[in-house]
Enzyme design. Structure first.
Site, short mmCIF file in Angstrom:
data_model
loop_
_atom_site.label_atom_id
_atom_site.label_comp_id
_atom_site.label_asym_id
_atom_site.label_seq_id
_atom_site.Cartn_x
_atom_site.Cartn_y
_atom_site.Cartn_z
N TYR A 151 7.93 3.68 9.66
CA TYR A 151 8.23 2.25 9.54
C TYR A 151 8.63 1.82 8.12
CZ TYR A 151 3.19 2.36 8.36
OH TYR A 151 1.96 2.66 7.82
N HIS A 163 -1.81 3.63 6.57
CA HIS A 163 -2.79 2.61 6.96
C HIS A 163 -4.21 3.15 6.83
CE1 HIS A 163 -5.08 -0.14 9.41
NE2 HIS A 163 -5.30 0.79 10.30
N ARG A 214 0.87 -1.18 0.00
CA ARG A 214 0.00 0.00 0.00
C ARG A 214 0.90 1.22 0.00
NH1 ARG A 214 0.43 1.69 5.43
NH2 ARG A 214 0.13 -0.08 6.79
#
Lengths: 370, 325
Positions: free
Chosen positions: A283, A273, A269
């Site tokens: 991250y 999120h 993606r």
């Protein structure tokens, strides 16, 4: 340290043998070249164009949804860019009578299955009418509890089998979802009853921020199918043709009475999120983003279709314009939908309101009439 | 009429509905060939076939999800959770999913599911079999919770539960399964969910109770009568929604009430019954409404359960406090 003790069996070797069988299935490589001619799905030129149109449309929908969210005109939104092949090509292998049981990121599939766009926006805004799909459209509202959709899908699939319907139930989760107990219970129940279910894991490498490697020691998620005794396949989730072929195969076997399958799609993606404050730079690295963007499903499929003279800029612009117009109209429709009331919700808690709700109904009716 | 234990009445209800409606499916751990660990489904697989009455893999969450999915395909699932202490493994499917299916689908879908499950103390089970967890369910909007205390009620209520278009948690007290028989109508009949039963009329005190405590309360009422007190005993039968009308009518007559439950004081529904009485009938009360309940520990290891569980003596003692207030 490996044990020196001689044993009559080699459990480690068995595992290694199983794991090495799960190689990534690919048809179209990053350059849009067919690398697996034998596996080419039987799709007409029009169908290939339609698949591309849907992916382009979905990418535009994602871009517009993100900006509408930033303007405060949409609520909860989980970005989908990068996952178009996993989402749209798997859905493209389905039939109208099939059930789609989505996770929260799987709104595009239920839209293509028949949920009007305006309702998808209402869902995002937290209006209950967004969840009420039209009659005859077999979709559930996006599931929030990771894994819950897996056990429900086993039940729907068993129901389809008992009814003797030629249909399947497909469900989606992510790499994180494959760690849930419900993931195993779902695939295991469906396997046990030989029910026509398709379980898709869109392995987009991160469960919010937790990397795939922290979810399981398993080399792949697809191999978890072995534990339930069902077929599993690892697919290039950025390759629409491979995802389509794997899903079509799973569907064909399911309706032929051969039971459920697990499909792991390797994808990414590009966005956060959700739009509620997630920061992927905490991250992920730019290098990683760049590496995955090279695999982009739209880029490779566009090349493939252009080579066949099935796609060009004009066609793409037509789709983009259509998407933008429909999104605009759907937002208008969502804007024009009357606000939901607490009394609306009271009316659908039960078939008939119990005494306590009945009493509270009057209070809220009064409150909401002002 | 036929003499039946509660477990026989339950089997009879399941058979009745399996016959009446081909969408009724009965499933769970060991419910097929084995007829269930308490034999509640004895003979049903043989009679209706494996398509209608079947074993599941040993996984409660899977059973809950299976029920939800089957309901979406138009079935009327009657899953069994082998012991209600195992419900924690299926809390999401029950409280998170089926309870809100109608609501979260904007009224399009529903969960006409009846979850049957044994619970209740006094039969020396291992841990997490006997716990009274009905309060957890009663606090969940979207569920109905039924707890019968007699074979006759069990049959009529179970038939109603299966026909109900919302999820019903049907809790069967293990101690009552075979503790007595009574005449149960052999034909089909229903008992309305949400309606209490006045087991015994009286004018001095109302005891509101349910499940096995109905029998302890009736024993206590006999004792109290010998001491000159006329006691009314109300068996709620459904604890969500409760029959507030019957409770208030009774309290307005007797002006005194206690609530008796097997669950811990912090659990169950006694606190909420007291609150409802205070909300609606405080001016009728001559004394505070007291509770008889178990201690606020987890359900004890079996050697301690007979002391831990409330009994008729406890009911008499609390009733006297209220009567003599």
């Amino acid at each position: 340290m490996a044990s020196k003790k001689k044993t009559p069996f080699d459990a480690v070797k068995v595992l290694e043998q199983i794991e090495e069988k799960f190689e990534m299935f690919q048809i179209l490589n990053e350059e849009g070249k067919v690398v697996n001619e034998d596996a080419m799905p039987d799709l007409s030129d029009e169908q290939l164009q339609e698949l591309m149109s849907r992916m382009v449309y979905t990418r535009i929908l994602d871009q517009r949804s993100i900006s509408l969210n930033r303007q405060g005109r949409l609520g909860f939104y989980a970005p989908t860019a990068g996952q178009e092949a996993s989402q749209i090509a798997s859905h493209y292998a389905l039939e109208k009578e099939d059930w789609v049981v989505p996770g929260y990121r799987d709104v595009p599939q239920i839209i293509w299955h028949g949920l009007p766009l305006a309702q998808a926006f209402l869902f995002s805004r937290g209006h209950f009418k967004g969840n009420k799909s039209p009659e005859g459209v077999n979709v559930l509202p996006p599931q929030i509890i990771i894994g819950a959709q897996y056990v429900q899908t086993a039940g729907i699939a068993l129901g389809l089998k008992k009814r003797g319907k030629e249909a399947v139930a497909i469900t989606y989760t992510g790499d994180g979802g494959s760690s849930q107990g419900d993931f195993y219970e779902g695939i295991n129940f469906a396997g046990s009853y030989n029910a026509p279910a398709i379980f898709v894991v869109q392995n987009n490498q991160f469960a919010i921020s937790t990397p795939r490697d922290k979810q399981t020691k398993g080399k792949t998620i697809a191999q978890k199918a072995v534990s339930a005794g069902i077929p599993g396949i690892l697919v290039d989730g950025m390759d629409p043709l491979a995802v389509y072929a794997a899903t079509k195969d799973a569907r064909d076997r399911a309706v032929a009475g051969e039971g459920p399958s697990l499909i792991e799609t390797l994808c990414y993606r590009y966005g956060p999120h959700t739009m509620a404050g997630d920061d992927p730079t905490r991250y992920r690295t730019d290098d990683m983003d760049t590496e995955w963007e090279k695999k982009d499903p739209l880029v490779r499929f566009r090349k493939f279709l252009e080579e066949k003279d099935l796609w060009n800029e004009e066609k793409e612009n037509e789709v983009i314009e259509k998407a933008k117009e429909e999104i605009k109209a759907a937002i208008k429709e969502a804007d024009d939908t009357p606000k939901q009331k607490v009394t609306d919700l009271m009316e659908i808690m039960y078939e008939e309101m119990p005494y306590n709700l009945n009493e509270q109904y009057e209070i809220y009716k009064e409150k909401e009439s002002k | 009429m036929a003499q039946m234990t509660m477990i026989q009445a339950i089997t009879d209800a399941l058979r009745t509905e399996l016959k009446n409606d081909e969408n009724v499916l009965v499933f769970g751990e060991d419910v097929g060939n084995n007829g269930g660990v308490f034999r509640a489904t004895e003979g049903l697989q043989k009679e209706f076939g494996e398509e209608r009455v079947f074993d599941t893999p040993l996984a409660e969450s899977g059973i809950g999800g299976l029920a939800i999915g089957l309901a979406l395909e138009g079935y009327r699932p009657v899953p069994e959770i082998q012991f209600f202490g195992f419900v924690f493994e299926v809390m999401d499917s029950v409280n998170g999913q089926m309870a809100r299916m109608r609501y979260r689908s904007g009224g399009k879908y529903s969960s006409p599911i009846t979850i049957r499950s044994p619970f209740g103390g006094g039969v020396h089970t291992p841990e997490l079999h006997a716990d009274s967890l009905e309060g957890l369910m009663a606090q969940q909007p979207g569920l109905k919770v039924v707890i019968p205390s007699t074979p006759t009620d069990a049959k009529g209520l179970l038939i109603s539960a299966i026909r109900d278009n919302d999820p019903v948690i049907f809790l069967e007290h293990m101690k009552l399964y075979r503790s007595f028989r009574e005449d149960v109508p052999e034909e089909e009949y229903t008992i309305e969910i949400g309606k209490a039963d006045v087991k015994r009329e009286g004018s001095d005190l109302t005891i509101v109770t349910y499940g096995a405590m109905v029998h302890e309360s009736l024993k206590a009422a006999d004792q109290l009568e010998k001491d000159g007190h006329s006691v009314e005993v109300i068996d709620l039968r459904t604890i969500q929604p409760i029959d507030i009308e019957t409770i208030i009518k009774s309290v307005e007559k007797t002006n005194r009430a206690i609530v008796v439950q097997e669950a811990q004081k912090q659990a169950g529904i006694a606190a909420s019954v007291v609150a409802e009485i205070n909300d609606r009938a405080i001016l009728s009360l001559e004394a505070p409404v007291l509770r008889v309940a178990a201690a606020d520990t987890v359900f004890p290891f079996s050697q301690a359960e007979s002391v831990w569980l409330p009994n008729a003596k406890d009911v008499v003692a609390t009733a006297k406090k209220v009567l003599e207030f």
